[in-house]
Design a protein around this motif. Structure first.
Motif, PDB file in Angstrom:
ATOM      1  N   VAL A  46      49.544  70.606 -20.728  1.00 29.11           N
ATOM      2  CA  VAL A  46      50.670  71.086 -19.912  1.00 29.11           C
ATOM      3  C   VAL A  46      51.002  70.108 -18.799  1.00 29.11           C
ATOM      4  N   GLN A  47      52.305  69.896 -18.597  1.00 30.06           N
ATOM      5  CA  GLN A  47      52.796  69.042 -17.522  1.00 30.06           C
ATOM      6  C   GLN A  47      53.430  69.884 -16.417  1.00 30.06           C
ATOM      7  N   GLY A  48      53.302  69.408 -15.190  1.00 33.20           N
ATOM      8  CA  GLY A  48      54.021  70.016 -14.093  1.00 33.20           C
ATOM      9  C   GLY A  48      55.467  69.568 -14.115  1.00 33.20           C
ATOM     10  N   LYS A  49      56.265  70.096 -13.215  1.00 35.15           N
ATOM     11  CA  LYS A  49      57.675  69.719 -13.180  1.00 35.15           C
ATOM     12  C   LYS A  49      57.870  68.243 -12.871  1.00 35.15           C
ATOM     13  N   GLY A  50      56.891  67.644 -12.200  1.00 31.11           N
ATOM     14  CA  GLY A  50      56.970  66.222 -11.876  1.00 31.11           C
ATOM     15  C   GLY A  50      56.374  65.327 -12.939  1.00 31.11           C
ATOM     16  N   GLY A  51      55.850  65.919 -14.012  1.00 31.97           N
ATOM     17  CA  GLY A  51      55.337  65.141 -15.131  1.00 31.97           C
ATOM     18  C   GLY A  51      53.847  64.896 -15.136  1.00 31.97           C
ATOM     19  N   SER A  52      53.119  65.336 -14.112  1.00 34.17           N
ATOM     20  CA  SER A  52      51.680  65.092 -14.086  1.00 34.17           C
ATOM     21  C   SER A  52      50.937  66.192 -14.834  1.00 34.17           C
ATOM     22  N   ARG A  53      49.667  65.909 -15.120  1.00 34.16           N
ATOM     23  CA  ARG A  53      48.810  66.871 -15.810  1.00 34.16           C
ATOM     24  C   ARG A  53      47.539  67.099 -14.999  1.00 34.16           C
ATOM     25  N   MET A  54      46.679  67.969 -15.513  1.00 35.63           N
ATOM     26  CA  MET A  54      45.375  68.193 -14.902  1.00 35.63           C
ATOM     27  C   MET A  54      44.589  66.883 -14.879  1.00 35.63           C
ATOM     28  N   GLY A  55      43.791  66.683 -13.829  1.00 38.64           N
ATOM     29  CA  GLY A  55      43.088  65.413 -13.676  1.00 38.64           C
ATOM     30  C   GLY A  55      41.651  65.411 -14.141  1.00 38.64           C
ATOM     31  N   GLY A  56      41.178  66.510 -14.688  1.00 41.57           N
ATOM     32  CA  GLY A  56      39.801  66.585 -15.157  1.00 41.57           C
ATOM     33  C   GLY A  56      39.588  67.876 -15.911  1.00 41.57           C
ATOM     34  N   LEU A  57      38.375  68.069 -16.405  1.00 37.90           N
ATOM     35  CA  LEU A  57      38.040  69.276 -17.161  1.00 37.90           C
ATOM     36  C   LEU A  57      36.680  69.767 -16.677  1.00 37.90           C
ATOM     37  N   VAL A  58      36.629  71.007 -16.204  1.00 37.64           N
ATOM     38  CA  VAL A  58      35.390  71.590 -15.706  1.00 37.64           C
ATOM     39  C   VAL A  58      34.885  72.616 -16.715  1.00 37.64           C
ATOM     40  N   GLY A  59      33.710  72.384 -17.244  1.00 40.44           N
ATOM     41  CA  GLY A  59      33.106  73.310 -18.197  1.00 40.44           C
ATOM     42  C   GLY A  59      31.793  73.853 -17.671  1.00 40.44           C
ATOM     43  N   SER A  60      31.425  75.028 -18.096  1.00 42.25           N
ATOM     44  CA  SER A  60      30.164  75.648 -17.695  1.00 42.25           C
ATOM     45  C   SER A  60      30.024  75.724 -16.183  1.00 42.25           C
ATOM     46  N   GLY A  61      31.154  76.062 -15.511  1.00 44.21           N
ATOM     47  CA  GLY A  61      31.104  76.322 -14.081  1.00 44.21           C
ATOM     48  C   GLY A  61      30.916  77.807 -13.840  1.00 44.21           C
ATOM     49  N   THR A  62      31.228  78.254 -12.634  1.00 45.95           N
ATOM     50  CA  THR A  62      31.115  79.677 -12.318  1.00 45.95           C
ATOM     51  C   THR A  62      31.953  80.511 -13.282  1.00 45.95           C
ATOM     52  N   LEU A  63      33.157  80.015 -13.608  1.00 48.33           N
ATOM     53  CA  LEU A  63      34.040  80.745 -14.522  1.00 48.33           C
ATOM     54  C   LEU A  63      33.646  80.564 -15.987  1.00 48.33           C
ATOM     55  N   GLY A  64      32.743  79.639 -16.261  1.00 51.66           N
ATOM     56  CA  GLY A  64      32.347  79.348 -17.638  1.00 51.66           C
ATOM     57  C   GLY A  64      31.044  79.991 -18.059  1.00 51.66           C
ATOM     58  N   GLU A  65      30.680  81.097 -17.408  1.00 52.21           N
ATOM     59  CA  GLU A  65      29.473  81.865 -17.736  1.00 52.21           C
ATOM     60  C   GLU A  65      28.195  81.080 -17.447  1.00 52.21           C
ATOM     61  N   ASN A  66      28.263  80.077 -16.553  1.00 52.58           N
ATOM     62  CA  ASN A  66      27.138  79.187 -16.318  1.00 52.58           C
ATOM     63  C   ASN A  66      25.835  79.927 -16.054  1.00 52.58           C
ATOM     64  N   SER A  67      25.896  80.960 -15.249  1.00 57.87           N
ATOM     65  CA  SER A  67      24.673  81.667 -14.841  1.00 57.87           C
ATOM     66  C   SER A  67      23.991  82.391 -15.992  1.00 57.87           C
ATOM     67  N   TYR A  68      24.710  82.600 -17.091  1.00 66.01           N
ATOM     68  CA  TYR A  68      24.188  83.415 -18.181  1.00 66.01           C
ATOM     69  C   TYR A  68      23.824  82.615 -19.425  1.00 66.01           C
ATOM     70  N   LEU A  69      24.142  81.326 -19.439  1.00 65.21           N
ATOM     71  CA  LEU A  69      23.898  80.511 -20.626  1.00 65.21           C
ATOM     72  C   LEU A  69      22.491  79.922 -20.615  1.00 65.21           C
ATOM     73  N   SER A  70      21.910  79.796 -21.799  1.00 63.37           N
ATOM     74  CA  SER A  70      20.642  79.082 -21.914  1.00 63.37           C
ATOM     75  C   SER A  70      20.918  77.584 -21.844  1.00 63.37           C
ATOM     76  N   SER A  71      19.890  76.794 -21.669  1.00 63.96           N
ATOM     77  CA  SER A  71      20.063  75.335 -21.624  1.00 63.96           C
ATOM     78  C   SER A  71      20.689  74.820 -22.915  1.00 63.96           C
TER      79      SER A  71
END
Length: 322
Positions: A46-71
């Protein structure tokens, strides 16, 4: 050795993607790697109205169920997400927390083997509050380990919603100058700490971690943010950051206000469960949005999230940001 030291965190917003789950044949929940990868890819497109996109990808963070996943689950998830990050040429960031600095060092070393570029290091998961020196040693060993593995770390302060021990301003100052600390992530509705740190060190990179204060954090000097609501409304999130970078504060604030009903959930203890359900609604998969290894939402909470999502969507449609 990966070239991560020169990653430019400035002026970008990054999605903290949800870990999508499915039911196994036995009825237990397991990670749906293909769905998680697809949703992550869709966000990065997805692009913003100015043409830029997200600058990175965060996985297994607080929103990624990190606290509940095994190694093992965490490493398989991040290995899969590294393919998406490489496809879109963005850094892959993972959350990490442990009780001891030695345990944390092992996690950091393991994450480096599956394509993670930066480890978002949460404070120690101890019952007792660590001393200032214990806290510093925890981050210092993580930084040394990351440096040896050719990756970087991002200290993460989130006392409001996540319930971790708070990092003092003094500790944030001390760890921010360690060689392989690429940015600080500060998740709080009180952005004065960001302004204090930036006034002392104008070259410091700070990422805001609460969606309700993106604009205020930008005014205080934050260079970008890590977003949960941006997974649901990526065009709005990226466009808002474009306006922040350009100093178009009125336009940025208009988007912030439009998303406020749902951004509010990003600062609540059940932020993962709330926003994951809203994400499910957005993709016509409410049942999938309720599949979590975390807490089960009550009917009242489900209805509240639904109402908040609908209100934000209606407001963003008016701004042509869906």
């Amino acid at each position: 050795m990966k070239e991560t030291n020169n990653l430019d965190w400035r002026y970008s917003v990054m999605p903290a993607v949800f870990t999508w789950l499915k039911e196994s044949e036995s009825g237990a929940l397991e990670i749906d790697l293909e769905a998680t990868k697809k949703f992550a890819s869709d966000i990065l497109k997805v692009q913003g109205k100015g043409g830029s996109r997200m600058g990175g990808l965060v996985g297994s963070g607080t929103l990624g169920e990190n606290s509940y996943l095994s190694s093992e689950q965490r490493l398989s998830l991040l290995k899969a997400l590294s393919e998406v990050a490489k496809e879109y040429n963005v850094p892959l960031i993972s959350g990490a927390a442990a009780e001891t600095k030695e345990e944390l060092a092992k996690i950091v070393a393991d994450l480096a083997t599956v394509g993670v570029d930066t480890v978002m290091v949460m404070p120690p998961k101890t019952t007792a509050v660590p001393s200032e020196e214990e806290m510093y040693a925890y981050y210092e060993l993580a930084e040394v380990t990351a440096r040896g593995a050719g990756i970087t770390i991002m200290p993460y302060n989130n006392p409001d919603a996540a319930g971790y021990h708070a990092l003092s301003t003094d500790i944030l100052r001390r760890i921010s100058v360690l060689p392989n600390v690429t940015a600080l992530k500060i998740s709080t509705i009180d952005v004065s700490v960001i302004e204090t740190l930036m006034l002392e060190n104008k070259d410091l990179k700070v990422l805001a971690g609460v969606d309700t204060v993106t604009v205020h954090a930008g005014l205080a000097g934050a260079c970008g943010g890590i977003t949960g609501v941006g997974c649901i409304f990526p065009k709005a999130s990226v466009t808002m950051q474009e306006y922040v970078v350009n100093g178009e504060w009125a336009k940025a604030n208009q988007i912030s206000q439009a998303m406020n009903s749902i951004s509010y959930l990003d600062a609540q203890p059940l932020l993962m469960e709330y926003l994951k359900y809203a994400f499910g609604i957005h993709h016509n998969d409410a049942t999938g949005g309720l599949r979590t290894l975390g807490k089960k939402l009550t009917p009242e909470q489900i209805e509240d999230v639904r109402a908040r999502y609908i209100l934000a969507k209606e407001r963003l449609e008016v701004l042509d940001l869906i």
